[in-house]
Write an enzyme that holds these catalytic residues in place. Structure first.
Site, PDB file in Angstrom:
ATOM      1  N   ARG A 266      11.381  -3.356  -7.654  1.00 11.06           N
ATOM      2  CA  ARG A 266      10.032  -3.162  -8.174  1.00 11.06           C
ATOM      3  C   ARG A 266      10.107  -2.734  -9.632  1.00 11.06           C
ATOM      4  NH1 ARG A 266       6.447  -2.100  -4.077  1.00 11.06           N
ATOM      5  NH2 ARG A 266       4.867  -2.653  -5.639  1.00 11.06           N
TER       6      ARG A 266
ATOM      7  N   PRO B 101       0.825  -1.207   0.000  1.00 10.87           N
ATOM      8  CA  PRO B 101       0.000   0.000   0.000  1.00 10.87           C
ATOM      9  C   PRO B 101       0.864   1.263   0.000  1.00 10.87           C
ATOM     10  CG  PRO B 101      -0.780  -1.574   1.639  1.00 10.87           C
ATOM     11  CD  PRO B 101       0.532  -2.081   1.144  1.00 10.87           C
ATOM     12  N   GLU B 102       0.432   2.266  -0.745  1.00  5.56           N
ATOM     13  CA  GLU B 102       1.140   3.544  -0.754  1.00  5.56           C
ATOM     14  C   GLU B 102       0.619   4.412   0.385  1.00  5.56           C
ATOM     15  OE1 GLU B 102       2.768   5.018  -4.084  1.00  5.56           O
ATOM     16  OE2 GLU B 102       2.593   3.187  -5.265  1.00  5.56           O
TER      17      GLU B 102
ATOM     18  N   LYS C  15       4.364   4.847   5.459  1.00  5.72           N
ATOM     19  CA  LYS C  15       3.666   3.563   5.396  1.00  5.72           C
ATOM     20  C   LYS C  15       3.513   2.929   6.769  1.00  5.72           C
ATOM     21  CE  LYS C  15       5.198   2.828   0.655  1.00  5.72           C
ATOM     22  NZ  LYS C  15       5.780   1.914  -0.348  1.00  5.72           N
TER      23      LYS C  15
END
Length: 273
Positions: free
Chosen positions: A251, A2-3, A52
């Site tokens: 990523r 999640p950002e 986060k």
């Protein structure tokens, strides 16, 4: 993973569900049994996010720290309540609501000093009113690492993830390979301002929409609309060049080699906010 806007929305949701209530706490999975026992019967006071990381404050100075990581979820519901299902690390329950935490990277009780030490390792969070972009600038402009790598470094910008990284670099027409030390302060200020703009939009809507009105496709697709993120091999919405991808910091980075040629010190028109 999640950002940052997702964590801020979660903090607001938990506060709206539980703030002021005495809660029951349990660990159906058993991996947080001791911590849950300390929270059981305590009043939930507040919740906040930093990057986060999620922090929930309870009476008696109990402070819960949660990091969802790649697989964690923290889902709330209202009555009627169902029994916990699956590997629930922590269940919070009041008369109004229930929240189940599954699969987090971190679920722990910390002290105020430990929270302070954790936050000292993080860069500024674009969604916080107390954010100091100067801290991010100092971490970035001394580095030989690429902008694509630095924007994923939580010590530079807290809460920025893979989608915001790709989209803000595209919107500012920046070459992802530009080293941090090659970025001027003016470019950093514009980059930071666009991150604030984009992430506040995500906080408000719960979606990462980054495409300006004049570039939104007319194919009827409702969105979310993004310039490059997860659009590998598709034509750029602006120039038509095929979007490329490469692994950076573990990523997939997405970018348009046609549009993103800007170096960190050149002043050319960007996509703006």
């Amino acid at each position: 993973m999640p950002e940052g806007h997702t964590l801020h929305r979660l903090a607001a949701e938990l506060a709206s569900r539980f703030a002021g209530d005495v809660v029951g706490a349990s660990s159906p999975q058993g991996r947080f049994a001791a911590g849950a026992a300390l929270l059981d019967g305590a009043r939930f006071e507040s919740a906040e996010a930093y990057g986060k990381h999620l922090f929930c404050t309870f009476e008696h100075e109990h402070l819960l720290h949660v990091h969802l990581g790649l697989y964690g979820t923290f889902v709330t519901a209202t009555a009627p309540f169902e029994p916990p299902r699956g590997a629930v690390r922590l269940r919070l329950r009041s008369e109004r609501a229930v929240a189940d935490l599954r699969g987090p990277t971190a679920c722990e009780l910390v002290t105020g000093d430990e929270r302070t030490a954790l936050l000292a390792r993080l860069g500024p969070d674009p969604l916080r009113d107390d954010a100091d972009p100067e801290r991010g600038w100092h971490a970035l402009h001394r580095s030989r690492r690429s902008l694509a790598a630095l924007l994923m470094d939580q010590a530079v910008t807290a809460g920025v993830g893979n989608a915001y990284r790709a989209e803000v670099l595209y919107r500012q027409r920046l070459d992802p390979a530009v080293p941090g030390r090659g970025v001027s302060r003016g470019v950093w200020d514009v980059l930071w301002g666009d991150l604030v703009h984009l992430m506040r939009g995500g906080l408000a809507t719960g979606r990462i929409d980054t495409v300006r009105a004049e570039h939104v496709p007319t194919d009827g697709h409702a969105g979310p609309h993004r310039y490059v993120y997860r659009r590998h091999g598709q034509p750029c919405l602006v120039c038509g060049t095929r979007v490329r991808t490469a692994v950076v910091e573990g990523r997939n980075l997405y970018w348009c080699p046609g549009c993103q040629r800007r170096q960190g010190r050149r002043r050319v028109k960007s996509c703006g906010t």
